[in-house]
Design a protein around this motif. Structure first.
Motif, PDB file in Angstrom:
ATOM      1  N   GLN A 171       6.864  23.809   4.066  1.00  0.00           N
ATOM      2  CA  GLN A 171       6.713  22.650   3.180  1.00  0.00           C
ATOM      3  C   GLN A 171       7.693  21.569   3.582  1.00  0.00           C
ATOM      4  N   ASN A 172       7.175  20.358   3.767  1.00  0.00           N
ATOM      5  CA  ASN A 172       8.004  19.251   4.221  1.00  0.00           C
ATOM      6  C   ASN A 172       7.619  18.025   3.423  1.00  0.00           C
ATOM      7  N   ILE A 173       8.378  17.755   2.395  1.00  0.00           N
ATOM      8  CA  ILE A 173       8.012  16.657   1.506  1.00  0.00           C
ATOM      9  C   ILE A 173       8.839  15.412   1.802  1.00  0.00           C
ATOM     10  N   CYS A 174      10.118  15.604   2.221  1.00  0.00           N
ATOM     11  CA  CYS A 174      11.011  14.444   2.361  1.00  0.00           C
ATOM     12  C   CYS A 174      11.212  14.055   3.821  1.00  0.00           C
ATOM     13  N   SER A 175      10.291  14.513   4.685  1.00  0.00           N
ATOM     14  CA  SER A 175      10.383  14.174   6.100  1.00  0.00           C
ATOM     15  C   SER A 175      11.665  14.709   6.734  1.00  0.00           C
ATOM     16  N   GLY A 176      12.093  15.884   6.283  1.00  0.00           N
ATOM     17  CA  GLY A 176      13.245  16.532   6.900  1.00  0.00           C
ATOM     18  C   GLY A 176      14.573  15.877   6.584  1.00  0.00           C
ATOM     19  N   LYS A 177      14.652  15.198   5.439  1.00  0.00           N
ATOM     20  CA  LYS A 177      15.905  14.501   5.103  1.00  0.00           C
ATOM     21  C   LYS A 177      16.842  15.360   4.257  1.00  0.00           C
ATOM     22  N   GLY A 178      16.408  16.557   3.907  1.00  0.00           N
ATOM     23  CA  GLY A 178      17.266  17.448   3.130  1.00  0.00           C
ATOM     24  C   GLY A 178      17.301  17.109   1.655  1.00  0.00           C
ATOM     25  N   SER A 179      16.358  16.284   1.191  1.00  0.00           N
ATOM     26  CA  SER A 179      16.435  15.855  -0.208  1.00  0.00           C
ATOM     27  C   SER A 179      15.393  16.486  -1.124  1.00  0.00           C
ATOM     28  N   CYS A 180      14.364  17.139  -0.563  1.00  0.00           N
ATOM     29  CA  CYS A 180      13.334  17.692  -1.457  1.00  0.00           C
ATOM     30  C   CYS A 180      13.572  19.173  -1.766  1.00  0.00           C
ATOM     31  N   GLY A 181      14.282  19.855  -0.900  1.00  0.00           N
ATOM     32  CA  GLY A 181      14.594  21.265  -1.137  1.00  0.00           C
ATOM     33  C   GLY A 181      13.413  22.198  -0.984  1.00  0.00           C
ATOM     34  N   LYS A 182      12.358  21.761  -0.289  1.00  0.00           N
ATOM     35  CA  LYS A 182      11.132  22.569  -0.225  1.00  0.00           C
ATOM     36  C   LYS A 182      10.997  23.393   1.052  1.00  0.00           C
ATOM     37  N   CYS A 183      11.792  23.116   2.072  1.00  0.00           N
ATOM     38  CA  CYS A 183      11.485  23.679   3.396  1.00  0.00           C
ATOM     39  C   CYS A 183      12.238  24.976   3.685  1.00  0.00           C
ATOM     40  N   LYS A 184      12.521  25.757   2.656  1.00  0.00           N
ATOM     41  CA  LYS A 184      13.398  26.914   2.887  1.00  0.00           C
ATOM     42  C   LYS A 184      12.740  28.011   3.727  1.00  0.00           C
TER      43      LYS A 184
ATOM     44  N   ILE B  99      15.191  23.798  12.852  1.00  0.00           N
ATOM     45  CA  ILE B  99      14.252  24.923  12.709  1.00  0.00           C
ATOM     46  C   ILE B  99      12.911  24.403  12.186  1.00  0.00           C
ATOM     47  N   MET B 100      12.961  23.401  11.299  1.00  0.00           N
ATOM     48  CA  MET B 100      11.696  22.877  10.781  1.00  0.00           C
ATOM     49  C   MET B 100      10.873  22.248  11.905  1.00  0.00           C
ATOM     50  N   GLU B 101      11.527  21.527  12.800  1.00  0.00           N
ATOM     51  CA  GLU B 101      10.791  20.913  13.918  1.00  0.00           C
ATOM     52  C   GLU B 101      10.161  21.991  14.803  1.00  0.00           C
TER      53      GLU B 101
ATOM     54  N   ARG C 130      17.865  29.300   3.714  1.00  0.00           N
ATOM     55  CA  ARG C 130      18.437  28.006   4.083  1.00  0.00           C
ATOM     56  C   ARG C 130      17.298  26.995   4.204  1.00  0.00           C
ATOM     57  N   LEU C 131      17.643  25.699   4.057  1.00  0.00           N
ATOM     58  CA  LEU C 131      16.632  24.653   4.251  1.00  0.00           C
ATOM     59  C   LEU C 131      16.448  24.447   5.753  1.00  0.00           C
ATOM     60  N   SER C 132      15.214  24.634   6.227  1.00  0.00           N
ATOM     61  CA  SER C 132      14.987  24.664   7.680  1.00  0.00           C
ATOM     62  C   SER C 132      15.229  23.315   8.345  1.00  0.00           C
ATOM     63  N   CYS C 133      15.130  22.211   7.586  1.00  0.00           N
ATOM     64  CA  CYS C 133      15.330  20.901   8.220  1.00  0.00           C
ATOM     65  C   CYS C 133      16.810  20.620   8.467  1.00  0.00           C
ATOM     66  N   ARG C 134      17.679  21.429   7.861  1.00  0.00           N
ATOM     67  CA  ARG C 134      19.127  21.195   7.985  1.00  0.00           C
ATOM     68  C   ARG C 134      19.778  22.095   9.034  1.00  0.00           C
TER      69      ARG C 134
HETATM   70  S1  FES Z   1      12.014  18.927   4.261  1.00  0.00           S
HETATM   71 FE1  FES Z   1      12.848  18.270   2.423  1.00  0.00          FE
HETATM   72  S2  FES Z   1      14.647  19.421   2.278  1.00  0.00           S
HETATM   73 FE2  FES Z   1      13.877  19.975   4.172  1.00  0.00          FE
END
Ligand code: FES
Length: 612
Positions: free
Chosen positions: A31-44, A19-21, A72-76
Motif C-alpha cells: 500500500q502506497n498512499i503518500c508516494s513514499g513520503k513516510g506520512s500515510c503509515g500504510k506501507c508496512k 524496500i518499497m521501490e 517497518r514502513l517499507s518506504c523508509r
Molecule cells: S508509502 Fe506512505 S508511509 Fe510509506
C-alpha cells in the motif's frame, strides 16, 4: 544485492532503493498512499532478517508491539543485502473486491509511463527553451525519435521545473507528455476502471505500478431518476438536446462522486489518476459521451458509433488528471455494447474450444454464444429486478441485504450481508427466495402466492402465518420480521411478477439464440453467468425457476462482474484492450426485437418451473 520476499521469492535490490521501490518494481503489492513520503503509515512490511532501527515515521505510525515484532514502513528503509521481509497483505472485506482481486492478475503493460528527468539548468551558454531541454533528455532516455507535449503540460512546465530545481517527473502516453510534476513522483500512478450499468455504476481504483486493486465503489446510476431501463432513457433523451445533456451530466456526476469518494478514502490525489477504461451497454455508452440515441430504438437500430473512442478526461468532465486518457470499449450493436465485450475479456474461458454461452445478467441482459460456427450476441430487456429495483424491499447487495434464503417447514432462514438485521433483499436473495417459496409450495408455477386458508393445508403453521393478505400489491410472504425497531422484509405478488418478467426474458433469449445455430442446450459445454450478483446465485435455484433451461448443473459456472473485470484487465494491459477491439468486429449481432421465435419463447418462459 539479493532481497528475500517471503514466502518464496528472491529479488534484486539496487543501491539507494527503498524496500518499497523494490516491491513496486517487482509488482509485489504494497500500500502506497503518500508516494513514499513516510506520512500515510500504510506501507508496512514485516522484517524476518536485516531489520533496521525504527525511524521517526515508524514511531509515529506503528504501535510499539508492531515495532517490537519487526514491522517497518517499507518506504523508509533502504534495501540492503540479505534482508528478508514479508509484505503485509491488505485485507479486503468487500465481497466484490475479494472476487476481483484474483481475477485481474495480468502482465502490466498499461501504456502510461512515468519518467523522472533531471535536466541541465539553463545558462547563458545553454539558452534552449524549457521544453527543448526536457525533450532532448526524454529522447535520450526513451530512445525514441519524437516526443510531444500537451498544451496543459507545456503551460505549467516553467514553474514546475523551477519548483523542483529542474528535477521533474513526466507522464507519457504514446510518446506524448500528458503532465509534468515537481520532483520524483514515479511511485504514484493510478487508473480507474468504470462499469456503467443501467441501474448501477461501479468504479475501481487500481495502482498502475503494482496492479493492486485499491478499492471498488458502486452507486445507483443517477440517470435512474429519468427512467428505469434503456428504452425509457432513450425516449427521454430524444425529447430534446437539453434532456440528453441532463442524462450525460447525471452519469458523469455519478462517476465523479465515486472517484471523489475513492480519492478521499485512499488519500490518493486525483491528478495522479492517468487512465480510465469504461465498459457499458450501447445506450449508456452514447449517453456518457453525450451522443444522440434516437436511432438506437427504431429499426434498423443504428448507433452513432460502435468503435472504441479515446478522449481526455477534461473533454468529458471526468475529475481525474485533465489529460488522463479515457478509453471506452467498442460496441457490438445497438443493444449489445462494450459491457458484453468486457465480459468476454473478463471471462476468457468462453473463447475456449467447444460451445459456450455467457449470460451477463443485469437490467439489460446480454447473451454471448461461441460455437464452432462463430460468435454471436443478443440482448434482452430483463428489467431492473435482478439489481433489486422495482422490488418492494429490493436493494443493492450491501450490508443489510438478504442474499440467501432457505425455507423448511420450521420456518425461514436468511443470510444477510454484513450479518446484521435485514433491511431489504438483493438480486441473489430474490432468486433464491422465490425458488425456495416455489419448492415449499408457497407459490405455484404461475407465481401466485397461495391462499393459506384454502390451499395452505400442506404448509406448516409457521409458514402459513407468514403469508399475509397484503395491500394492493397482492398477498405477501414475510422473509424477516422487523420487530420493534425495523420493518418486515417480504416478497409480494408484484415482486414475484417482476422476477418472472426478468427471468422469462433471459430464458427466452437463451432458447432463441441457441436455436439459431441449430444446437440444443445440452450441446453447450458451459453456461457462464456474469453480473454483479451472478457469483451468489446457485445453479439449483436458477434451473428450478427456469431462469436458464435445464442443463447439467455442473456446466453452470459464475464469473462475477466479468464486464468490470474486463475493464480492469484492459486498464492494466494495452494488448487486452486491442483484443477487445478486434473481438467486437467478429461477433455477429442478433436483434431479438420483432423476432417471432423469441416472442413465442417468451410466452412459454414465464412459468416458475424447470424448462427444456
Ligand atoms: S508509502 Fe506512505 S508511509 Fe510509506
Amino acid at each position: 544485492m539479493k532481497i528475500t520476499i517471503r514466502p518464496n521469492r528472491v529479488v534484486e535490490g539496487f543501491e539507494g532503493e527503498s524496500i518499497m521501490e523494490v516491491l513496486v518494481r517487482n509488482q509485489i503489492p504494497v500500500q502506497n498512499i503518500c508516494s513514499g513520503k513516510g506520512s500515510c503509515g500504510k506501507c508496512k512490511v514485516w522484517f524476518h532478517s536485516g531489520m533496521p532501527e525504527p525511524t521517526q515515521s515508524d514511531l509515529k505510525h506503528l504501535t510499539s508491539q508492531e515495532i517490537d515484532a519487526g514491522f517497518r514502513l517499507s518506504c523508509r528503509v533502504k534495501a540492503e543485502e540479505g534482508m528478508e521481509i514479508e509484505p503485509v497483505v491488505v485485507e479486503i472485506y468487500d465481497r466484490k473486491e475479494a472476487a476481483f482481486r484474483d481475477m485481474i492478475q495480468i502482465n502490466l503493460d498499461h501504456g502510461v509511463q512515468k519518467v523522472k528527468v533531471q535536466i541541465p539548468k539553463p545558462s547563458l551558454e545553454d539558452e534552449r527553451g524549457d521544453w527543448n531541454r526536457l525533450q532532448d533528455e526524454l529522447l535520450k532516455i526513451l530512445d525514441v525519435e519524437t516526443v510531444n507535449i500537451k498544451m496543459f503540460a507545456l503551460e505549467k512546465l516553467p514553474s514546475i521545473l523551477r519548483a523542483g530545481d529542474f528535477v521533474v517527473t513526466t507522464t507519457l502516453w504514446d510518446n506524448q507528455v500528458l503532465d509534468v510534476e515537481v520532483g520524483d513522483t514515479t511511485l504514484t500512478l493510478y487508473g480507474v476502471a468504470v462499469d456503467i450499468g443501467t441501474t448501477s455504476v461501479a468504479v475501481s481504483l487500481v495502482d498502475l505500478n503494482s496492479a493492486q486493486l485499491i478499492k471498488v465503489l458502486s452507486h445507483e446510476n443517477e440517470q435512474t431518476a429519468y427512467g428505469a431501463d434503456v428504452i425509457s432513457r432513450i425516449s427521454y433523451a430524444s425529447e430534446s438536446g437539453e434532456k440528453r445533456l441532463r442524462l450525460k451530466h447525471a452519469v458523469k456526476q455519478t462517476i465523479n462522486n465515486l472517484i471523489n469518494q475513492l480519492i478521499e478514502e485512499s488519500g490518493i490525489p486525483a491528478h495522479s489518476i492517468y487512465k480510465m477504461t469504461v465498459v457499458s451497454n450501447t445506450t449508456m455508452n452514447h449517453l456518457f459521451l453525450g451522443l444522440d440515441t434516437a436511432n438506437l430504438a427504431v429499426a434498423p437500430y443504428v448507433s452513432v458509433l460502435n468503435n472504441f473512442i479515446e478522449l481526455s478526461a477534461s473533454e468529458l468532465g471526468i475529475e481525474i488528471n485533465p489529460e488522463g486518457r479515457i478509453l471506452t470499449f467498442p460496441n457490438i450493436g445497438s443493444f449489445v455494447g462494450g459491457d458484453t465485450v468486457g465480459a468476454v475479456i473478463g471471462a476468457p474461458e468462453v473463447l475456449e474450444d467447444g460451445n459456450h454461452l455467457l449470460i451477463d445478467l443485469g437490467t439489460n441482459c446480454e447473451l454471448f454464444l461461441k460455437t464452432s460456427q462463430g460468435m454471436m450476441a443478443c440482448s434482452t430487456a430483463a428489467g431492473p429486478a435482478f439489481e433489486g429495483a422495482r422490488i418492494t424491499h429490493g436493494m443493492r447487495a450491501k450490508p443489510g441485504a438478504i442474499e440467501a434464503v432457505t425455507i423448511t417447514e420450521d420456518g425461514v432462514e436468511i443470510k444477510v450481508i454484513g450479518r446484521q438485521k435485514a433491511s431489504g433483499i438483493c438480486g441473489s436473495g430474490l432468486v433464491e427466495g422465490i425458488e425456495q417459496m416455489k419448492l415449499a409450495g408457497i407459490i405455484n408455477k404461475k407465481g401466485k402466492i397461495i391462499d393459506p386458508e384454502k390451499e395452505g393445508s400442506s404448509l406448516s403453521p409457521r409458514l402459513r402465518d407468514r403469508i399475509r393478505s397484503g395491500g394492493k400489491s397482492g398477498r405477501e410472504f414475510v422473509l424477516s420480521y422487523g420487530g420493534k425497531e425495523g420493518s418486515d422484509v417480504f416478497l409480494n405478488q408484484e415482486d414475484i411478477g417482476e422476477l418472472q418478467l426478468a427471468k422469462g426474458a433471459v430464458c427466452a433469449g437463451i432458447k432463441t439464440l441457441v436455436g439459431m445455430v441449430g444446437i440444443s442446450i445440452q450441446d453447450l459445454d458451459s453456461i457462464v453467468l456474469a453480473g454483479t450478483f451472478a457469483s451468489y446465485l446457485k445453479a439449483r435455484s436458477i434451473l428450478e425457476i427456469g431462469l436458464v433451461p435445464n442443463i447439467n448443473p455442473e456446466k453452470v459456472k459464475t464469473a462475477g462482474n466479468a464486464a468490470h473485470v474486463g475493464a480492469m484487465r484492459a486498464l492494466l494491459n494495452r494488448t487486452v484492450f486491442k483484443d477487445a477491439v478486434e473481438l467486437a468486429t467478429k461477433v455477429k449481432h442478433i436483434e431479438l426485437g420483432g423476432n417471432k421465435v423469441f416472442t413465442s419463447n417468451l410466452m412459454k418462459s414465464m412459468y416458475l418451473e424447470r424448462t427444456n
